[in-house]
Design an enzyme around this catalytic site. Structure first.
Site, PDB file in Angstrom:
ATOM      1  N   GLU A 108       0.849  -1.187   0.000  1.00  0.00           N
ATOM      2  CA  GLU A 108       0.000   0.000   0.000  1.00  0.00           C
ATOM      3  C   GLU A 108       0.889   1.242   0.000  1.00  0.00           C
ATOM      4  OE1 GLU A 108      -3.235   0.582  -0.103  1.00  0.00           O
ATOM      5  OE2 GLU A 108      -4.183  -1.365   0.266  1.00  0.00           O
ATOM      6  N   HIS A 146      -3.100  -2.907  -9.001  1.00  0.00           N
ATOM      7  CA  HIS A 146      -4.366  -3.534  -8.617  1.00  0.00           C
ATOM      8  C   HIS A 146      -5.343  -3.502  -9.795  1.00  0.00           C
ATOM      9  CE1 HIS A 146      -7.493  -3.933  -5.089  1.00  0.00           C
ATOM     10  NE2 HIS A 146      -7.454  -4.991  -5.861  1.00  0.00           N
ATOM     11  N   ASP A 156      -6.336   1.688  -8.724  1.00  0.00           N
ATOM     12  CA  ASP A 156      -5.049   1.988  -8.099  1.00  0.00           C
ATOM     13  C   ASP A 156      -3.904   1.132  -8.662  1.00  0.00           C
ATOM     14  OD1 ASP A 156      -6.638  -0.024  -6.745  1.00  0.00           O
ATOM     15  OD2 ASP A 156      -5.190  -0.060  -5.116  1.00  0.00           O
TER      16      ASP A 156
END
Length: 247
Positions: A108, A146, A156
């Protein structure tokens, strides 16, 4: 019904990046069928701060996690042991196979998706990728967005992510373009995109959107010859292993 979790560990992970702040999340479990990761998936947090994202990724209520979180100032947290299955990918398909959570390591990135990714974040990311790839056999074409494997529902890490710069740093791929000519058909485009790994069952519009997010982020309009040239180059240089596609 909630998913089974591993007990929250208190000690350092068995597999992880040196220098990462260990902040364990309960939202993980064993990788299925003895699978080892051969993909890395990049996400953006789309939250106000890295601390907010950290709280969410470690909350049993939300049932999401990732192996790593990188703050915009370059701070690196590890939330899940690399040997474990983090809950970051959701439904999707790459190279004809699903269960991306078992097949990947999730990272992330502290970014909204609408602003450039900071230099300290990108520097940490490049170092982290080198570190992960020293332990696991992840090829350049195994570093994914993603949106690559879930193009109908995810965007994303978005159009602001510098895929070309990452490839120059030795991680990921960038197309080598021949002169695009003619008017390609959706059928031909999907055939080439599928050979690279894209989930062609999502349809031409979704796959084209995902490809452009990475390689032509500000292009709009119909499928064109440059899109086709990109898909053909990726398919020729990084074809999906046919054994994996049939699995």
């Amino acid at each position: 019904m909630s998913r089974p979790r591993r007990p929250r560990p208190s000690s350092a992970p068995a597999q992880g990046a040196e220098g990462a702040i260990w902040h364990p999340s309960p939202n993980c479990g064993p990788r299925r069928d003895g699978i080892v990761p051969n993909l890395i998936v990049l996400h953006y947090t789309a939250m106000a701060s890295a601390e907010s994202a950290l709280e969410r990724l470690c909350s049993e209520l939300h049932e999401v996690s990732a192996h790593y979180l990188i703050g915009r100032d370059g701070t690196l947290w590890q939330l899940v042991d690399e040997e474990a299955r983090a809950w970051h990918a959701g439904a999707g398909e790459w190279g004809g196979s699903g269960d991306l959570n078992s097949r990947s390591i999730g990272i992330e990135l502290d970014n909204s998706g609408i602003v450039p990714f900071s230099h300290p974040l990108m520097t940490t990311l490049s170092l982290l990728l080198s570190n992960i790839r020293s332990r696991w056999d992840v090829p350049d074409h195994g570093i994914l967005a993603h949106s690559d494997f879930a193009p109908s529902r995810k965007a994303d890490p978005g159009r602001r992510f510098d895929w070309r710069g990452l490839a120059r740093a030795g991680h990921g791929v960038w197309p080598i373009l021949a002169d695009g000519k003619g008017s390609p058909t959706e059928t031909a485009f999907l055939e080439a995109a599928g050979r690279f790994g894209y989930p062609v069952g999502e349809g031409a519009e979704a796959v084209l959107g995902a490809l452009r997010q990475r390689f032509r982020p500000w292009t709009r309009g119909r499928l064109d010859a440059t899109d086709m040239a990109i898909a053909l180059d990726l398919a020729a240089r990084f074809p999906v292993d046919p054994v994996i596609r049939q699995a």
